[in-house]
Write an enzyme that holds these catalytic residues in place. Sequence first.
Site, PDB file in Angstrom:
ATOM      1  N   HIS A  61       0.825  -1.204   0.000  1.00 29.39           N
ATOM      2  CA  HIS A  61       0.000   0.000   0.000  1.00 29.39           C
ATOM      3  C   HIS A  61       0.862   1.258   0.000  1.00 29.39           C
ATOM      4  O   HIS A  61       0.540   2.242   0.660  1.00 29.39           O
ATOM      5  CB  HIS A  61      -0.927   0.016   1.227  1.00 29.39           C
ATOM      6  CG  HIS A  61      -1.981  -1.026   1.198  1.00 29.39           C
ATOM      7  ND1 HIS A  61      -2.813  -1.273   2.270  1.00 29.39           N
ATOM      8  CD2 HIS A  61      -2.369  -1.898   0.230  1.00 29.39           C
ATOM      9  CE1 HIS A  61      -3.656  -2.252   1.963  1.00 29.39           C
ATOM     10  NE2 HIS A  61      -3.402  -2.648   0.733  1.00 29.39           N
TER      11      HIS A  61
ATOM     12  N   HIS B 219      -7.499  -0.320   2.476  1.00 31.99           N
ATOM     13  CA  HIS B 219      -6.757  -0.954   1.401  1.00 31.99           C
ATOM     14  C   HIS B 219      -6.788   0.053   0.252  1.00 31.99           C
ATOM     15  O   HIS B 219      -7.859   0.557  -0.105  1.00 31.99           O
ATOM     16  CB  HIS B 219      -7.387  -2.280   1.016  1.00 31.99           C
ATOM     17  CG  HIS B 219      -7.215  -3.331   2.068  1.00 31.99           C
ATOM     18  ND1 HIS B 219      -6.436  -4.452   1.887  1.00 31.99           N
ATOM     19  CD2 HIS B 219      -7.700  -3.417   3.334  1.00 31.99           C
ATOM     20  CE1 HIS B 219      -6.445  -5.183   2.982  1.00 31.99           C
ATOM     21  NE2 HIS B 219      -7.213  -4.571   3.880  1.00 31.99           N
TER      22      HIS B 219
END
Length: 620
Positions: free
Chosen positions: A552, A596
């Site tokens: 991420h 996310h």
Amino acid sequence: MRCVFLLLYVTAVRGLDANFFFDYWTDLFRPWPLNPKEGFVQDYTPKHREEFDFIVVGAGSAGCVIANRLTEVPQWKVLLIEAGGNENFFSDVPIFASFLSMTPMNWGYTSEPEPRACKDLRGKVCFLPRGKVLGGSSVLNFLIYQRGHPEDYNDWARMGNPGWSYDDILQYFKKSENIKIDELKNSSYHGRNGYLDIDHAPYKSPLEKVFRKAGEELGYEWRDPNGEHMMGFSKPQATMRNGRRCSSSKAFLEPVRFRRNLKVTKHTIVTKILIKPQTKTIYGVEFIKRNKRYRVLARREVILSAGTIGSAQLLMLSGVGPTEHLEKMGIRTLVDLPVGYNLQDHVTFSGNAFIVNDSRLCVNDLTAASPFSAASYMTGKGPLTLPGGAAGLAFIRTNVSNDSVASRPDMELVMGAGSLAGDFIGILRSLLGVTDKWFWKVYGTLPPKVRWRTFSLNPVLIRPRSVGRLMLRSSNFFDHPRIQPNYFSDLNDLKAMVQGVRMIENIIGTKAFQQYNTKLHDIPFPGCEHLIFDSDEYWECAIMQTSITLDHQVGTCKMAPTGDPTGVVSPRLLVHGVKGLRIADASIMPRIPASHTHAPVVMIAEKAADMIKEDWGYLN
């Protein structure tokens, strides 16, 4: 099924021809009949110095969205450039997500050695998978669709970025979304008419019910984490269509592949952004395709959607970045900006395994490769539809959090239907960078029948304090940049991860899990044997040995208002000091959201497309 799976594994690991092999398998194994919206995107080779209104660099999570939305204006000619090739049958299989990082679909980035993370992994570096394929990292990720907390975006606005508050951007989350979950179709937080399908996995893991009951025992509700309240337990929402991965390419690019004003060039490496030194105006890009160098020209704008690593690297190679660093690389500085700073990421601890007394609860790689699983998947069902193997999510708040927003979690717990102990073939080991020596030392004492009945429950730090930096290794694009995530440089992050482990122990200790005699595998991790097992000191040691990225990475081209010395792009995503250059990807995030990141990146791209249309007079 097993034979083909192993053939792909050997091909990826042994480095057999990348592009041809995977495009070949795509063509051969694409499911039939095709969804009318899906189909192959034809490869286009531009003429040298061919002109386009807009050039989009990177056909990933953001680039596919932008190409779709800009070509809604029929008089705009758009070129979308992608370094990789097609998705394939295997990339569509949700549970195979970990395998894909070992294929040519991954750029293969690694970090510099980290003093407090990845210490016992292969090469003592962190593996940083990024997508090199149509759809980008939406093809490699674990499919989880999770937006974050509203205050994440209100923070962006408070940092001087008008138009980025949660009330401003919720419409763009909804615009892209086609929610397929029946109980959420009437929710005011979800969209029903977008391109991107969001659904639960058709397969219901037996662990899901246990996980839900455990949460209720601890006082947590079963929630929609993308709805009114984020804190709580839930089943993962995923970018999934009929049990198959729904990547950005599948969602946004393939349905518009016949638009005459859209051209897509694959297996094409952009090496430089072309900027007029006198006026600081963009006029095109330079790229290599089939070993031939081309230049293409942009009449209006170049949009960088190459990702947190790629966009920052291209900017600096083109003379936009920190002067001192560029001079060391022998690059003439055109615009002095803090490119590469502000690197942030979510880190997870994934080495633990939990043992139960019933193998029917769990899934391992041999289960995934079985003919029964393959047959079920062909009908859109079975364990292969689990998104990256994830069967449950929990969002919690540790006592280390100093957040003034009481409803915002700082920790995510991800329950996997299998564990590293059940990695019989070695796929998960390769993804994580775990060595065989480490694996057998920790799990070698477990009989195969016990490893078969293990699952995982991993803490993910979603509000990190630590910040890293990305720098060039040389002035050559093909030399991967130096990436220093600086995981746990702020020791509060390490303390929060230990609290995440303690919360997992609370979950495992509930009646719901203890009916299956659930217990933690208690062989100490190598390098931590001298510490008392299950002490805070032991967990700090273990976390530093095997923690990995959740892929991420954000923030290297930070969004900030004019006059803010930390900013690279404006709130309209235009690069400060450069005319005609815009960035739309995760690199612009000023602070990483508790999410996310795929969902926020799609939102950024939707908003960016509207801003481009507004700036050029095509949107009221």
